[in-house]
Design a protein around this motif. Structure first.
Motif, short mmCIF file in Angstrom:
data_model
loop_
_atom_site.label_atom_id
_atom_site.label_comp_id
_atom_site.label_asym_id
_atom_site.label_seq_id
_atom_site.Cartn_x
_atom_site.Cartn_y
_atom_site.Cartn_z
N ILE A 72 -52.12 58.24 -43.96
CA ILE A 72 -50.83 58.34 -44.66
C ILE A 72 -50.54 57.07 -45.43
CG2 ILE A 72 -48.33 58.66 -44.41
CD1 ILE A 72 -48.86 60.02 -41.73
N ARG A 116 -52.35 61.90 -47.09
CA ARG A 116 -50.97 62.27 -47.32
C ARG A 116 -50.13 61.08 -47.81
NH1 ARG A 116 -52.82 66.55 -47.66
NH2 ARG A 116 -52.35 68.40 -46.40
N THR A 118 -46.00 59.91 -48.02
CA THR A 118 -44.65 60.22 -47.53
C THR A 118 -43.65 59.22 -48.08
OG1 THR A 118 -44.93 58.86 -45.52
CG2 THR A 118 -45.54 61.19 -45.37
N VAL A 124 -42.62 60.27 -42.34
CA VAL A 124 -43.79 59.71 -41.64
C VAL A 124 -43.88 60.31 -40.24
CG1 VAL A 124 -44.96 57.63 -40.84
CG2 VAL A 124 -43.55 57.52 -42.88
N LYS A 127 -45.06 64.03 -40.25
CA LYS A 127 -46.50 64.24 -40.50
C LYS A 127 -47.32 63.98 -39.24
CE LYS A 127 -46.43 65.24 -44.92
NZ LYS A 127 -46.57 66.65 -45.33
#
Length: 233
Positions: A72, A116, A118, A124, A127
């Motif tokens: 992320i 990903r 965010t 966060v 996810k």
């Protein structure tokens, strides 16, 4: 490894300047306690040295959890209007770290990672939670869209978002929350059976899924942010 750096932050309550350790990257495989802190909402929170009120940094770091197959790029919620530019930057960082521009060993890791992007702390946490629960985030976003047709009230507005925060039995706990302040406006539970309905209508949901998965920002909010990127045929 997880990397930190010292920085100054102003307390929103009393205006005092505090020194705090800001995270640049989180390796959840080596530091599962940091993953737990993110889920608990305690990560990057410190009491003000002057008034003792909690002071929290905005998210601005990369998160890696190879065991969960998740990477992320976390950004502050206020930067969401710059989505397309930030997506380009994130894609390039990932390309050099785990994609075609990385060493072969890193590319092998990248093959198992879901990339990903965010904006804001609630995103966060969501996810990470969805990955742990084995729920595809695109399907979670389609669920939210479906719920908005069913709910008597849907306070969706700039700065307010709908997030899944827990799984309990055969239900998913969702909140309407202000992205920056994290103030919870409403909370309710939706049946996980609704996810099965979405999965059973793959063809009907295909255009929405394609739009959601067009880039690392897999979030229903992108559908309300203008034309966006063209979806490949």
């Amino acid at each position: 490894m997880s990397l930190f750096m010292d920085m100054s932050i102003t307390c929103p309550n009393c205006g005092a300047v505090n020194r705090i350790e800001a995270v640049e990257s989180v390796n959840a495989d080596r530091r599962p306690d940091l993953r737990d802190a993110i889920l608990a909402g305690t990560f990057q929170v410190s009491p003000c040295e002057s008034c003792d009120e909690p002071v929290r940094l905005e998210p601005q770091f990369n998160y890696l959890d190879v065991s969960a197959g998740l990477w992320i790029a976390a950004y502050p919620g206020r930067l969401m209007p710059d989505l397309l530019e930030i997506e380009d930057s994130v894609n390039e960082v990932y390309r050099k770290s785990y994609g075609a521009g990385a060493m072969q060993s890193a590319q092998a890791v990248g093959e198992v990672l879901q990339k990903r992007l965010t904006f804001g702390w609630p995103a966060v946490r969501e996810k990470i939670l969805l990955r742990a629960e084995g729920i595809a985030d695109a399907e979670a976003e389609m669920l939210k869209l479906d719920l908005m047709r069913r709910l008597p009230e849907a306070p969706l507005a700039p700065g307010i978002e709908l997030r899944i925060v827990d799984r309990t039995g055969d239900g998913l706990v969702l909140i309407w929350v202000e992205t920056v302040s994290e103030t919870v406006l409403q909370e309710f539970t939706a049946a996980t059976a609704l996810l099965d309905e979405i999965r059973g209508n793959a063809e009907g949901w295909a255009p929405i899924r394609a739009a959601l998965e067009n880039g690392p920002f897999v979030d229903m909010q992108k559908l309300y942010m203008g034309e966006g990127r063209a979806v490949a045929e």
